[in-house]
Design a protein around this motif. Structure first.
Motif, mmCIF file in Angstrom:
data_model
loop_
_atom_site.group_PDB
_atom_site.id
_atom_site.type_symbol
_atom_site.label_atom_id
_atom_site.label_comp_id
_atom_site.label_asym_id
_atom_site.label_seq_id
_atom_site.Cartn_x
_atom_site.Cartn_y
_atom_site.Cartn_z
ATOM 1 N N LEU A 148 9.355 8.689 -15.983
ATOM 2 C CA LEU A 148 9.485 8.634 -14.524
ATOM 3 C C LEU A 148 8.680 7.463 -13.968
ATOM 4 C CD1 LEU A 148 9.259 12.400 -13.461
ATOM 5 C CD2 LEU A 148 11.259 10.905 -13.307
ATOM 6 N N ALA A 149 7.485 7.274 -14.502
ATOM 7 C CA ALA A 149 6.648 6.169 -14.037
ATOM 8 C C ALA A 149 7.304 4.823 -14.340
ATOM 9 C CB ALA A 149 5.273 6.251 -14.689
ATOM 10 N N ASP A 150 7.890 4.693 -15.528
ATOM 11 C CA ASP A 150 8.566 3.440 -15.881
ATOM 12 C C ASP A 150 9.772 3.186 -14.977
ATOM 13 O OD1 ASP A 150 6.750 3.010 -17.890
ATOM 14 O OD2 ASP A 150 8.073 3.671 -19.509
ATOM 15 N N LEU A 151 10.531 4.246 -14.686
ATOM 16 C CA LEU A 151 11.691 4.093 -13.799
ATOM 17 C C LEU A 151 11.259 3.660 -12.402
ATOM 18 C CD1 LEU A 151 13.902 7.152 -14.810
ATOM 19 C CD2 LEU A 151 14.503 4.746 -15.046
ATOM 20 N N PHE A 152 10.184 4.258 -11.911
ATOM 21 C CA PHE A 152 9.699 3.870 -10.586
ATOM 22 C C PHE A 152 9.314 2.393 -10.571
ATOM 23 C CE2 PHE A 152 6.528 3.093 -7.362
ATOM 24 C CZ PHE A 152 7.087 3.696 -6.242
ATOM 25 N N ASP A 153 8.643 1.946 -11.621
ATOM 26 C CA ASP A 153 8.232 0.547 -11.672
ATOM 27 C C ASP A 153 9.435 -0.389 -11.726
ATOM 28 O OD1 ASP A 153 5.553 1.127 -11.513
ATOM 29 O OD2 ASP A 153 5.228 1.129 -13.676
ATOM 30 N N GLU A 154 10.543 0.067 -12.318
ATOM 31 C CA GLU A 154 11.763 -0.739 -12.317
ATOM 32 C C GLU A 154 12.320 -0.863 -10.891
ATOM 33 O OE1 GLU A 154 13.137 -2.429 -14.631
ATOM 34 O OE2 GLU A 154 12.601 -1.593 -16.579
ATOM 35 N N PHE A 155 12.212 0.210 -10.126
ATOM 36 C CA PHE A 155 12.723 0.203 -8.760
ATOM 37 C C PHE A 155 11.840 -0.598 -7.804
ATOM 38 C CE2 PHE A 155 14.965 4.162 -10.025
ATOM 39 C CZ PHE A 155 16.221 3.867 -9.535
ATOM 40 N N ALA A 182 0.827 -1.207 0.000
ATOM 41 C CA ALA A 182 0.000 0.000 0.000
ATOM 42 C C ALA A 182 0.861 1.257 0.000
ATOM 43 C CB ALA A 182 -0.931 -0.013 1.221
ATOM 44 N N ASP A 183 1.972 1.205 0.708
ATOM 45 C CA ASP A 183 2.898 2.344 0.732
ATOM 46 C C ASP A 183 3.471 2.604 -0.663
ATOM 47 O OD1 ASP A 183 4.774 4.181 2.476
ATOM 48 O OD2 ASP A 183 6.092 3.078 1.119
ATOM 49 N N ILE A 184 3.914 1.546 -1.330
ATOM 50 C CA ILE A 184 4.474 1.695 -2.670
ATOM 51 C C ILE A 184 3.410 2.184 -3.647
ATOM 52 C CG2 ILE A 184 5.437 0.404 -4.622
ATOM 53 C CD1 ILE A 184 6.992 -1.281 -2.596
ATOM 54 N N ALA A 185 2.179 1.716 -3.480
ATOM 55 C CA ALA A 185 1.090 2.164 -4.356
ATOM 56 C C ALA A 185 0.851 3.663 -4.212
ATOM 57 C CB ALA A 185 -0.187 1.388 -4.045
ATOM 58 N N LEU A 186 0.965 4.184 -2.997
ATOM 59 C CA LEU A 186 0.804 5.621 -2.789
ATOM 60 C C LEU A 186 1.926 6.396 -3.475
ATOM 61 C CD1 LEU A 186 -0.365 8.176 -1.585
ATOM 62 C CD2 LEU A 186 0.697 7.585 0.612
ATOM 63 N N HIS A 187 3.148 5.929 -3.327
ATOM 64 C CA HIS A 187 4.270 6.599 -3.984
ATOM 65 C C HIS A 187 4.148 6.510 -5.510
ATOM 66 C CE1 HIS A 187 6.923 7.685 -0.580
ATOM 67 N NE2 HIS A 187 6.272 6.713 0.035
ATOM 68 N N ARG A 188 3.662 5.368 -5.987
ATOM 69 C CA ARG A 188 3.462 5.233 -7.433
ATOM 70 C C ARG A 188 2.413 6.241 -7.912
ATOM 71 N NH1 ARG A 188 2.764 0.246 -7.568
ATOM 72 N NH2 ARG A 188 4.669 -0.511 -8.549
ATOM 73 N N ALA A 189 1.394 6.485 -7.113
ATOM 74 C CA ALA A 189 0.355 7.442 -7.486
ATOM 75 C C ALA A 189 0.916 8.861 -7.571
ATOM 76 C CB ALA A 189 -0.796 7.384 -6.485
ATOM 77 N N VAL A 190 1.851 9.192 -6.680
ATOM 78 C CA VAL A 190 2.494 10.510 -6.745
ATOM 79 C C VAL A 190 3.282 10.632 -8.046
ATOM 80 C CG1 VAL A 190 4.220 12.022 -5.695
ATOM 81 C CG2 VAL A 190 2.603 10.783 -4.235
ATOM 82 N N VAL A 191 4.059 9.600 -8.370
ATOM 83 C CA VAL A 191 4.845 9.630 -9.596
ATOM 84 C C VAL A 191 3.924 9.715 -10.816
ATOM 85 C CG1 VAL A 191 6.490 8.365 -11.023
ATOM 86 C CG2 VAL A 191 6.779 8.407 -8.543
ATOM 87 N N ALA A 192 2.820 8.981 -10.796
ATOM 88 C CA ALA A 192 1.882 9.006 -11.916
ATOM 89 C C ALA A 192 1.299 10.400 -12.116
ATOM 90 C CB ALA A 192 0.766 7.996 -11.692
ATOM 91 N N ALA A 193 1.105 11.129 -11.018
ATOM 92 C CA ALA A 193 0.531 12.472 -11.096
ATOM 93 C C ALA A 193 1.490 13.470 -11.735
ATOM 94 C CB ALA A 193 0.120 12.957 -9.708
ATOM 95 N N ALA A 194 2.753 13.093 -11.878
ATOM 96 C CA ALA A 194 3.718 13.957 -12.571
ATOM 97 C C ALA A 194 3.499 13.932 -14.078
ATOM 98 C CB ALA A 194 5.147 13.518 -12.243
ATOM 99 N N HIS A 195 2.771 12.927 -14.560
ATOM 100 C CA HIS A 195 2.443 12.803 -15.985
ATOM 101 C C HIS A 195 3.693 12.795 -16.870
ATOM 102 C CE1 HIS A 195 -1.899 12.951 -15.396
ATOM 103 N NE2 HIS A 195 -1.655 13.836 -14.449
ATOM 104 N N ASN A 196 4.683 12.041 -16.407
ATOM 105 C CA ASN A 196 5.883 11.789 -17.209
ATOM 106 C C ASN A 196 6.043 10.273 -17.274
ATOM 107 O OD1 ASN A 196 8.636 11.178 -17.907
ATOM 108 N ND2 ASN A 196 9.181 13.297 -17.493
#
Length: 236
Positions: A160-167, A143-157
């Protein structure tokens, strides 16, 4: 040393591995021209098409390079690791330092680009993180990672979203190990709720400075816990 015939299946993978062993083992030093496809196929006991695919795989790994009209040459004796492989081998504290650079910038962008739908997703993710605090460590970390992923998704790049998913897989493993060693949730099952709430409020309110400050503080705190967890593991 002789190559030796490979087993019937899977031929390309076996041929690739056999040729890789010859290169990394020094049988074919740097700069060596490999034997022709016909010779390799005969020694390996496979068809030329299998050898061709194997050489293509070795070229993709950065070990060999075909030169028009000259043949295939050894250009490296160690394969180039792809990004996912490097992440799996990296120390989680090193990954966290890179994560901090990525996510702090993403939070800044999110605060300037978020849509009403993004804010709704962030609020729901924060609520799910709070609900997960009553469950086990794995559910809480997810759930914590999902929240951080949502922040990255809101950047609309999307990069960045792909890099986060790699991490994410490396982060998940490191966080679970940290919680198991440091046991911060024993005293506070919803650890970090205040900083995560501040992060969501800052992004929703369009305040990039507050968003980056909240996220930086949260990640620095978690990075400190990860180092403590590694120290505890090393002391055992």
């Amino acid at each position: 040393m002789p190559l030796g015939a490979v087993r019937p299946s899977p031929l390309v993978e076996q041929a690739t591995e056999r040729l890789r062993e010859q290169i990394t083992g020094g049988h074919w030093p740097l700069g060596t021209r490999l034997p022709g496809e016909t010779t390799l196929a005969k020694e390996l006991g496979v068809g030329r098409s299998t050898v061709r695919e194997a050489l293509r795989a070795l070229a993709g790994a950065g070990l060999v390079q075909p030169r028009q009209g000259a043949g295939v040459f050894v250009v490296a004796t160690e394969p180039v690791e792809d990004w996912p492989t490097r992440l799996r081998r990296a120390a989680v504290t090193d990954v966290y330092e890179v994560r901090m650079a990525l996510e702090v910038h993403a939070a800044h962008l999110a605060a300037t680009r978020r849509t009403d739908d993004d804010v709704a997703v962030l609020r729901a993710a924060l609520a799910e993180r709070r609900a997960a605090s009553a469950r086990d460590d794995a559910a809480f970390v997810d759930a914590d990672i999902a929240l951080h992923r949502a922040v990255v998704a809101a950047a609309h790049n999307p990069l960045l979203a792909d890099l986060f998913d790699e991490f994410a897989p490396t982060l998940r493993e490191g966080l679970l190990d940290m919680l198991d060693l440091v046991r911060v949730r024993d005293q506070d099952p919803n650890t970090g709720d205040d900083t995560h709430a501040a992060l969501v409020d800052a992004v929703a309110g369009g305040d990039p400075e507050a968003a980056t400050a909240a996220l930086r503080g949260e990640l620095e705190h978690t990075s400190k816990l990860l180092r403590e967890g590694e120290d505890a593991a090393g002391a055992e």
